[in-house]
Enzyme design. Structure first.
Site, PDB file in Angstrom:
ATOM      1  N   ASP A 126       0.836  -1.192   0.000  1.00  0.00           N
ATOM      2  CA  ASP A 126       0.000   0.000   0.000  1.00  0.00           C
ATOM      3  C   ASP A 126       0.876   1.249   0.000  1.00  0.00           C
ATOM      4  OD1 ASP A 126      -2.261   1.536   0.069  1.00  0.00           O
ATOM      5  OD2 ASP A 126      -2.996   0.792   1.993  1.00  0.00           O
TER       6      ASP A 126
ATOM      7  N   GLU B  79       2.973   6.706  -2.594  1.00  0.00           N
ATOM      8  CA  GLU B  79       2.827   8.035  -3.192  1.00  0.00           C
ATOM      9  C   GLU B  79       3.253   9.141  -2.230  1.00  0.00           C
ATOM     10  OE1 GLU B  79      -0.781   7.257  -0.803  1.00  0.00           O
ATOM     11  OE2 GLU B  79       0.427   6.077  -2.191  1.00  0.00           O
TER      12      GLU B  79
ATOM     13  N   ASP C  36      -9.173   3.426  -2.983  1.00  0.00           N
ATOM     14  CA  ASP C  36     -10.226   3.472  -1.974  1.00  0.00           C
ATOM     15  C   ASP C  36     -11.457   4.208  -2.502  1.00  0.00           C
ATOM     16  OD1 ASP C  36      -8.263   2.295  -0.486  1.00  0.00           O
ATOM     17  OD2 ASP C  36      -7.792   4.058   0.691  1.00  0.00           O
TER      18      ASP C  36
END
Length: 492
Positions: A220, A223, A285
């Site tokens: 995950d 960024e 998400d």
């Protein structure tokens, strides 16, 4: 084309290299991937149904959900556990007891003791039990060391190691970069362009693969590199290198899995040019809305056109209130016919009622008795489609045609295809037309040139043409090229 490029202040004679390719969409994509990195063929097990929930934060809870799937007759191929670690080291299971390594050195499995009354009393037993049931396991990761609250114990020494050995991404003044985003603000970020930093970071996780037998990682984030002023160990600056950070992040974990001799994967959210070589990915998400459902389909088609062939999303959304039964089942039907089929839900502080996206929770929350039997039908159908997906995945890698692809890949000269943005091909021989609006009882489907068989009814159509068919919740419009009907109709 209008092309802009940012320049450093020191550049007085800049050169911009621009690459353009002619050809069919798959030919253009093949040339692009030759330069940026070809997709690797993932293991066959990624095509089985996945399950996950951000509140599954104990061994008992994970096994409860797995056992419930068994009782409901719903097949499971992959479990993703997000809330497993102490979330300071992202290395140790929560509640594990162990001696601190003040030099930041890695631990082995034997270094940990797991209290019987802890959240994870027997991680090895958990992995072994899942594997005995034919289920693979992915553990969540994040490329950060948290700074808030101030870390203690092993996490403090890991931060000290990261800083003292210059293993962290740096700012222009040479100081370690602190995450400027709102998620884990102030956290340190390892520099994966440094071989030493990469080796240190991976060594701390090696026991999870070598000894515990984990099958991959949900990588995950990625960024968190913000700012043109950032400096990397390979001499690159943030303006050029920040977007490549998630590529190096996923590549590092693939390096770990490969060096351990495991046919494992990463499951990433962030990416950039070059990410195609490190499968797999998910859309991020989303809220549980019809609009987000439609956007996810477009995301999958765009990802495929960019070389990301092994892609999925959180069925009917991850965030906020649960979806309606109708949205959940339409989304599950579509996910049954995309590269990765998985449900997942966000952390909600264990408040009731539950926001888990398990089919039994959606059934209970919505009061709709159709949810469980219809989801079961699609999960079993997914198992039946795995051989086709595996076959077509190999062809995708060899031909540079996405596994889930927009109609223009196979019918680039047909102007009508642009009026059907949510239809797509799944491999060479299946066309999928999801229902993307509420309260639909019949739907219109465009069939490009060829002879097509309705996979549910066996009815034959010769495209190009528009057909209208019933749209019950327990079906999704799937059409098979006639030359493959003999074997694919048996699957459906």
């Amino acid at each position: 084309l209008w092309i802009e490029a940012a320049l450093d202040a020191s550049e007085t004679d800049p050169t911009l290299n621009l690459w353009l390719w002619n050809g069919t969409p798959s030919e253009v994509l093949a040339r692009f991937l030759e330069r940026t990195g070809h997709p690797k063929l993932p293991p066959r097990w990624i095509f089985r149904p996945w399950m996950s929930g951000n509140e599954w934060n104990s061994q008992a809870r994970v096994m409860e959900e797995v056992e419930r799937s068994r009782r409901e007759g719903i097949p499971v191929g992959v479990v993703v556990i997000e809330a497993w670690s102490d979330e300071t080291t992202f290395v140790a299971f929560r509640d594990a007891q162990y001696s601190v390594h003040t030099d930041g050195a890695p631990h082995r499995l034997a270094d940990f003791r797991y209290p019987a009354d802890g959240a994870w009393p027997d991680p090895q037993g958990l992995v072994d039990e899942l594997h005995s049931r034919g289920i693979k396991l992915l553990l969540w990761q994040i490329p950060l060391l948290k700074s808030r609250p101030a870390p203690g114990s092993q996490a403090a020494y890991d931060q000290e190691t990261l800083v003292s050995r210059s293993y962290a991404v740096r700012e222009a003044n040479g100081r370690p970069y602190r995450n400027r985003g709102s998620w884990f603000p102030g956290a340190l970020m390892p520099d994966f362009t440094s071989a030493a930093a990469r080796e240190w970071w991976l060594a701390k996780r090696r026991y999870l693969v070598d000894e515990l037998g984990v099958d991959g990682f949900k990588t995950d984030g990625g960024e968190h590199a913000w700012g043109d002023d950032l400096r990397y160990a390979d001499g690159s600056y943030g303006d050029a290198a920040n977007n490549h950070y998630p590529v190096a992040y996923a590549a590092a974990y693939h390096e770990l899995l490969a060096s351990s001799g495991r046919e494992g994967i990463t499951f990433s959210r962030a990416g950039f040019t070059g990410s195609a070589a490190y499968p797999c990915y998910w859309a991020g998400d989303e809220d549980s809305t019809w609009e987000a459902f439609r956007a996810s389909i477009i995301a999958g088609l765009t990802a495929g056109a960019s070389g990301i062939f092994f892609w999925g999303w959180d069925i009917a959304g991850f965030s906020g209130e649960i979806p309606s039964a109708e949205l959940y089942l339409r989304a599950a039907a579509m996910a049954c016919f995309c590269p990765i089929m998985q449900y997942h839900s966000e952390f909600n502080h264990h408040r009731q009622p539950s926001r888990d996206r398990t089919p039994w929770n959606i059934a209970a929350r919505t009061g709709n008795p159709q949810v469980l039997p219809i989801y079961r039908r699609f999960a079993k159908l997914r198992e039946a489609v795995v051989p086709y997906l595996s076959e077509q995945a190999a062809l995708s890698v060899n031909t540079s045609k996405p596994l889930m692809r927009a109609l223009f890949f196979d019918a680039p000269n047909d102007p009508e295809i642009w009026n059907w943005p949510y239809e797509y091909f799944l491999g060479d021989d299946v066309l999928v037309a999801p229902v993307t609006e509420p309260r639909v009882v019949s739907s219109r489907i465009y069939l490009p040139r060829d002879e097509w068989i309705d996979a549910w009814t066996g009815e034959t159509h010769r495209g190009p043409m528009v057909v209208t068919r019933r749209a019950p919740l327990e079906e999704i419009a799937v059409y098979v090229r006639s030359h493959r009907a003999a074997d694919l109709m048996l699957s459906l």
